[in-house]
Enzyme design. Structure first.
Site, PDB file in Angstrom:
ATOM      1  N   ALA A  61      14.312 -45.614  -8.761  1.00 60.10           N
ATOM      2  CA  ALA A  61      13.656 -46.964  -8.902  1.00 60.10           C
ATOM      3  C   ALA A  61      13.823 -46.996 -10.205  1.00 60.10           C
ATOM      4  O   ALA A  61      14.086 -46.320 -11.149  1.00 60.10           O
ATOM      5  CB  ALA A  61      12.336 -47.235  -8.229  1.00 60.10           C
ATOM      6  N   MET A  62      13.533 -48.392 -10.618  1.00 58.55           N
ATOM      7  CA  MET A  62      13.689 -48.638 -12.329  1.00 58.55           C
ATOM      8  C   MET A  62      12.548 -49.625 -12.435  1.00 58.55           C
ATOM      9  O   MET A  62      12.350 -50.710 -11.915  1.00 58.55           O
ATOM     10  CB  MET A  62      14.937 -49.304 -12.606  1.00 58.55           C
ATOM     11  CG  MET A  62      15.253 -49.797 -13.812  1.00 58.55           C
ATOM     12  SD  MET A  62      14.930 -48.311 -15.187  1.00 58.55           S
ATOM     13  CE  MET A  62      14.560 -48.997 -16.717  1.00 58.55           C
ATOM     14  N   ASN A 108      11.933 -51.711 -14.827  1.00 60.61           N
ATOM     15  CA  ASN A 108      11.857 -53.193 -15.567  1.00 60.61           C
ATOM     16  C   ASN A 108      10.695 -54.143 -15.549  1.00 60.61           C
ATOM     17  O   ASN A 108       9.881 -54.271 -14.910  1.00 60.61           O
ATOM     18  CB  ASN A 108      13.097 -54.199 -14.951  1.00 60.61           C
ATOM     19  CG  ASN A 108      14.108 -53.170 -14.491  1.00 60.61           C
ATOM     20  OD1 ASN A 108      14.893 -52.624 -15.386  1.00 60.61           O
ATOM     21  ND2 ASN A 108      14.424 -53.194 -13.254  1.00 60.61           N
ATOM     22  N   GLU A 157       6.693 -46.258 -11.132  1.00 58.54           N
ATOM     23  CA  GLU A 157       7.231 -47.169 -11.922  1.00 58.54           C
ATOM     24  C   GLU A 157       6.168 -48.302 -12.285  1.00 58.54           C
ATOM     25  O   GLU A 157       6.373 -48.897 -13.304  1.00 58.54           O
ATOM     26  CB  GLU A 157       8.090 -48.020 -10.795  1.00 58.54           C
ATOM     27  CG  GLU A 157       9.398 -47.176 -10.244  1.00 58.54           C
ATOM     28  CD  GLU A 157      10.128 -46.359 -11.268  1.00 58.54           C
ATOM     29  OE1 GLU A 157      10.166 -46.736 -12.466  1.00 58.54           O
ATOM     30  OE2 GLU A 157      10.558 -45.293 -11.034  1.00 58.54           O
TER      31      GLU A 157
HETATM   32  N1  TRP Z   1      13.351 -44.776 -15.643  1.00 60.79           N
HETATM   33  C1  TRP Z   1      13.969 -44.664 -14.268  1.00 60.79           C
HETATM   34  C2  TRP Z   1      12.648 -43.962 -13.634  1.00 60.79           C
HETATM   35  O1  TRP Z   1      12.359 -42.796 -13.740  1.00 60.79           O
HETATM   36  C3  TRP Z   1      14.997 -43.587 -14.121  1.00 60.79           C
HETATM   37  C4  TRP Z   1      16.172 -44.589 -13.798  1.00 60.79           C
HETATM   38  C5  TRP Z   1      16.443 -45.424 -12.660  1.00 60.79           C
HETATM   39  C6  TRP Z   1      17.670 -44.466 -14.044  1.00 60.79           C
HETATM   40  N2  TRP Z   1      17.899 -45.802 -12.543  1.00 60.79           N
HETATM   41  C7  TRP Z   1      18.370 -45.224 -13.620  1.00 60.79           C
HETATM   42  C8  TRP Z   1      18.082 -43.690 -15.151  1.00 60.79           C
HETATM   43  C9  TRP Z   1      19.857 -45.216 -13.802  1.00 60.79           C
HETATM   44  C10 TRP Z   1      19.530 -43.682 -15.540  1.00 60.79           C
HETATM   45  C11 TRP Z   1      20.295 -44.553 -14.876  1.00 60.79           C
HETATM   46  O2  TRP Z   1      11.818 -44.492 -13.027  1.00 60.79           O
HETATM   47 ZN    ZN Z   2      10.420 -42.903 -14.756  1.00 61.77          ZN
END
Ligand code: TRP
Ligand code: ZN
Length: 873
Positions: free
Chosen positions: A266-267, A269, A302
């Site tokens: 997940a990300m 944002n 997240e």
């Molecule tokens: N920041 C994300 C997390 O740890 C990591 C992540 C999600 C990511 N998608 C990615 C890192 C794609 C590199 C590429 O929660």
């Molecule tokens: Zn993270």
């Protein structure tokens, strides 16, 4: 070979230009999306005044126009080379840069930047995906206020989302548009947009200061019934961060979107998290308890990033653990509070000790704060995440709860809105505690797993007991010289009655701080030789060596109250036995030692006191862990030793397993709470032992559980037990029935695929190849790739490492194929081949030959190239 160069931490310089505001306008189209960006820029007073403006942009960007303060630039005004576009014209102190690019989301199979997932637009910009959208100073220390307008066909893409709050919208005959504004300055890696035909679950959260926040979780309409658990988890996380860290959410709306095509979990944002469906969707009928827990912890992770990552972000990607290590620590503590702290600790340590230790001992070993990289995507590792979390945990241990909280308060306060370093984080801990943490910071810069040897001595005449600690760290690639670390070691001593002996601090345990290569700790006034419990709670990420006797381990298994240490004593007991058998090839059928049977019997008898912990205690060390602690990994011996001991334990205690299985049964409807999860977990552990007996009676039991359970946890456990049994006809029938029942549930199909890919029976490779042709498989979807290829290569050890070398060849073929499609995923899949040094000569040669074949296959991505070149060095 790829032209990508190495980037070094020591070369960091501040950005030459800053961005104040970004206005983005997307005309969304599957094959030709037009992106207009308008940047208000100014020269950075801290940078050298004669630096030119450099923007990053991926090869795939088509540059339509570039203008400064309304004047179009001719193509002679810039140089475009590799990923960099350098402006060669003179620039004022402040100016407006306008850039128009054209991109093709449908052709984007790398799933970085703007791409299509099942017909919906979504983005993934961390770490450097924004440069696949437009030209931009794409680095985390350039933070700007984003305003984003999305324009798209209103029937195809009725929902248009971006970061922040919606501030304007409109429509005409065919299209509609929405403008979003995010008031918090952020780096481009936190940018996101989503457009598609989505449904959403909605709720409200009232923050501690009384503000109402709208919560929305978006998914395809068919998955609307699977969003409740993520929503509950989100609200719990928001409450927890207020209570434990005093951190409140800051926008009026928090959105999560579930997408099926995603490279990672997940990300975070800003205001618009994008999740892999596997980390957000949950329903009792289709989701196992393990997956329910994963959803809860990823949602929390997240969410916590909103402070540890977004409000305070990273100066550069070498600082990745600043946000990831800290946020993992935060999500671990959250889950510990929601469920059983001891169980969560055991699970976290298990991951660290198997996978992170293995990474640290391999060719990709790197410090938590790396010094250099070719492709940053390769550094989203267990070291940065899990070892990074251990570093934060050690700070918490050293400072104590209250000072640690003062430290995080200072950190968030001092650095709000900034892009900072791990040094800045530690400086806050130093400031509040008045401690010098200079040596402690070696944990960030020194790679490799430290080893801690402990030698004790009891002087019966004097009543003194001494413990000598000797620490050392083996050399790692590029880092031969190692220095002593600041190791917090939590210690307790027990007398022969199982009582803890009060230590000099008057407490039942003591935190030793080992800072020298050698430290001796002496306790006086004892009446008998104590039994030491070392590294309670796994207080530091080290390999501990102390010559425990079997009696001492059984003793700790009985009397230790620290959940982790008690569990570890049981595991070490099993490790002893397994290692002895592995040395003999694994297939030995000698009787089980009485100590083990007795210990397991007691565990079984007391299991219902704490079923979740019991389930862990009764589970033998995994093949992965046994491999990690081997000097040369003997895959077959490990497999057979574990399998034989399992069957013998099942035989020796058959009635106990069955009694406990029945005791853990329930007529109640499914509930996904801790106690019910624990009950199911223990029940399924019993079933899998019983199935090791190859008896039709227990096959019938499993079949009954498969047919009658109302939830995926029990249904899938029954299926697994049968698939891994000798009853191959029943297994085939059950797999078909399961397929029939769940073929339209993509996430369930991932489990179905993975289960078969991991099946150790002979002929696995051809079964795996058949799975790749199955209609439920999709070679573009990372979840499917992981379910089949990654599971086979990492979990089906006996088949992947088969001496015909076909497993290795298969993986090499897949990597060559996949690297052109999705370099991030290809690079990760490579891991098992990179560990060739850990195997016997024959396998080493076979593995190296395949690595060589990948190198020679032609044009490789920087991702795969970096891992390959380090593995062959
Ligand atoms: N920041 C994300 C997390 O740890 C990591 C992540 C999600 C990511 N998608 C990615 C890192 C794609 C590199 C590429 O929660
Ligand atoms: Zn993270």
């Amino acid at each position: 070979m790829s032209q990508k160069s190495v980037i070094y931490l020591k070369d960091y310089t501040v950005p030459a230009f800053l961005v104040e505001t970004v206005d983005l306008r997307f005309e969304l189209d599957a094959t030709a999306t037009c992106v207009e960006s308008v940047l208000r820029m100014r020269r950075n007073p801290q940078a050298s005044p004669d630096e030119s403006l450099c923007l990053f942009g991926h090869d795939s960007l088509e540059l339509l126009s570039l203008s400064i303060d309304g004047v179009d630039l001719p193509s002679s005004a810039w140089l475009r080379q590799d990923e960099v576009l350098r402006l060669t014209v003179q620039l004022n102190e402040t100016f407006e840069l306008r850039c128009v690019t054209k991109i093709n989301p449908e052709a984007n199979t790398a799933l970085e930047g703007l791409y299509l997932s099942d017909g919906m637009f979504c983005t993934q910009c961390e770490a450097e995906g924004f440069r696949r959208i437009t030209f931009y100073p794409d680095r985390p220390d350039v933070m700007a206020v984003f305003t984003t307008t999305l324009i798209a066909n209103k029937n195809e893409y009725p929902i248009l989302l971006s970061n922040g709050n919606p501030v304007a919208q409109g429509s005409d005959e065919t299209n509609h548009w929405v403008t979003w504004q995010d008031p918090f300055p952020k780096p481009a890696y936190l940018f996101a947009l989503v457009a598609g035909d989505l449904s959403c679950a909605e709720d409200t959260f009232i923050t501690q200061s009384g503000r109402a926040v709208k919560l929305q979780i978006y998914a395809e309409a068919k998955d609307l019934d699977k969003l409740g658990h993520a929503m509950e988890s989100l609200k719990q996380s928001m409450r927890w961060d207020e209570r434990v860290y005093g951190r409140e959410y800051d926008l009026d709306i928090y959105m999560i979107v579930a997408v099926d095509f995603f490279n990672m979990g997940a990300m975070e944002n800003k205001g618009l998290n994008i999740f892999n469906t596997s980390c957000v969707l949950a329903h009792p009928r289709t989701t196992t308890d393990a997956a329910f827990q994963r959803v809860e912890s990823v949602v929390a992770h997240e969410y916590f990033h909103n402070w540890s990552g977004n409000r305070v972000t990273c100066r550069d990607w070498f600082q990745l653990s600043l946000k990831e290590g800290f946020t993992v620590f935060r999500d671990q503590c959250f889950s510990a509070d929601m469920h059983s702290a001891a169980v969560r600790r055991v699970e976290d340590v298990t991951l660290l000790r198997t996978a992170q230790f293995a990474e640290d001992a391999g060719p990709m070993s790197h410090p938590v704060r790396p010094e250099s990289f070719i492709e940053i995507s390769n550094f989203y590792t267990l070291t940065v995440y899990e070892k990074g979390a251990e570093i934060v945990r050690m700070l918490h241990t050293l400072l104590g709860e209250s000072l640690f909280r003062k430290g995080t308060d200072l950190y968030f306060d001092r650095h709000d809105g900034q892009a900072v370093t791990t040094d800045d984080f530690v400086a806050c801990m130093e400031a509040v505690s008045q401690r010098d943490l200079t040596q402690f910071k070696r944990w960030y810069s020194q790679a490799g797993t430290p080893r801690l040897d402990v030698i004790d001595d009891y002087d019966a005449d004097q009543g003194t007991y001494s413990l000598r600690f000797i620490q050392s760290t083996p050399p790692t690639p590029g880092q031969t010289e190692k220095y002593p670390l600041h190791i917090p070691l939590n210690l307790a001593l027990f007398d022969s009655n199982g009582e803890v002996i009060p230590l000099s601090n008057g407490q039942s345990s003591q935190l030793l701080e080992l800072t020298n290569e050698e430290t001796t700790f002496v306790v006086e006034g004892l009446h008998e030789q104590p039994i030491p419990s070392l590294l309670r709670g796994f207080s530091a990420p080290v390999k501990l060596f102390y010559p425990y006797t079997e009696e001492q381990l059984s003793f700790l298994l009985t009397y230790e109250m620290d959940g982790f240490s008690r569990w570890d004593a049981g595991q070490q007991l099993a490790v002893r036995l397994l290692q002895a058998r592995i040395l003999k090839g694994g297939k030995v059928e000698e009787e089980l030692p009485k100590t083990i049977v007795a210990a397991w019997k007691v565990l079984l008898e007391n299991a219902s006191d704490d079923p979740a912990m019991a389930s862990l205690l009764l589970t033998l060390p995994t093949e992965a862990y046994l491999s990690e602690i081997s000097s040369v990994i003997d895959v077959d011996a490990i497999f057979h030793a574990r399998r034989t001991v399992r069957r013998q334990l099942a035989q020796a205690l058959e009635t106990q397993w069955l009694t406990l299985y029945n005791e853990m049964g329930s007529e109640e409807r499914y509930r996904p709470d801790s106690s019910e999860m624990a009950r199911r977990s223990l029940k399924n552990t019993c079933l899998s032992y019983l199935m090791a007996l190859d008896s039709p009676t227990y096959l019938a039991l499993a079949e009954q559980q498969f047919a009658e359970s109302d939830n995926m946890t029990e249904q899938f456990a029954a299926l697994s037990a049968v698939v891994y049994s000798v009853f191959t006809d029943s297994a085939r029938e059950m797999l078909d029935e399961f397929l029939n029942q769940w073929q339209h549930e993509s996430l369930v199909m991932n489990q179905w695929l993975a289960l078969q890919a991991a099946d150790p029976k002979a002929g696995a490779l051809s079964r795996v190849k058949a799975l790749l042709e199955h209609p439920v498989y999709d070679s573009r979807n990372p979840n499917k790739l992981r379910a089949v290829i990654s599971t086979f290569c990492n979990q089906n050890t006996v088949n992947f490492h088969g001496l015909d070398g076909e497993g290795y060849r298969f993986l090499a073929d897949k990597i060559i194929e996949l690297d052109k499609q999705n370099p991030q995923v290809a690079s990760r899949l490579l891991t098992p081949l990179t560990r060739w040094k850990r195997y016997d000569d024959q396998r080493q040669a076979l593995m190296k030959a395949q690595l060589q074949r990948i190198i020679e296959s032609g044009d490789l991505s920087g991702d795969v190239y970096e891992v390959l070149s380090k593995s062959m060095a």
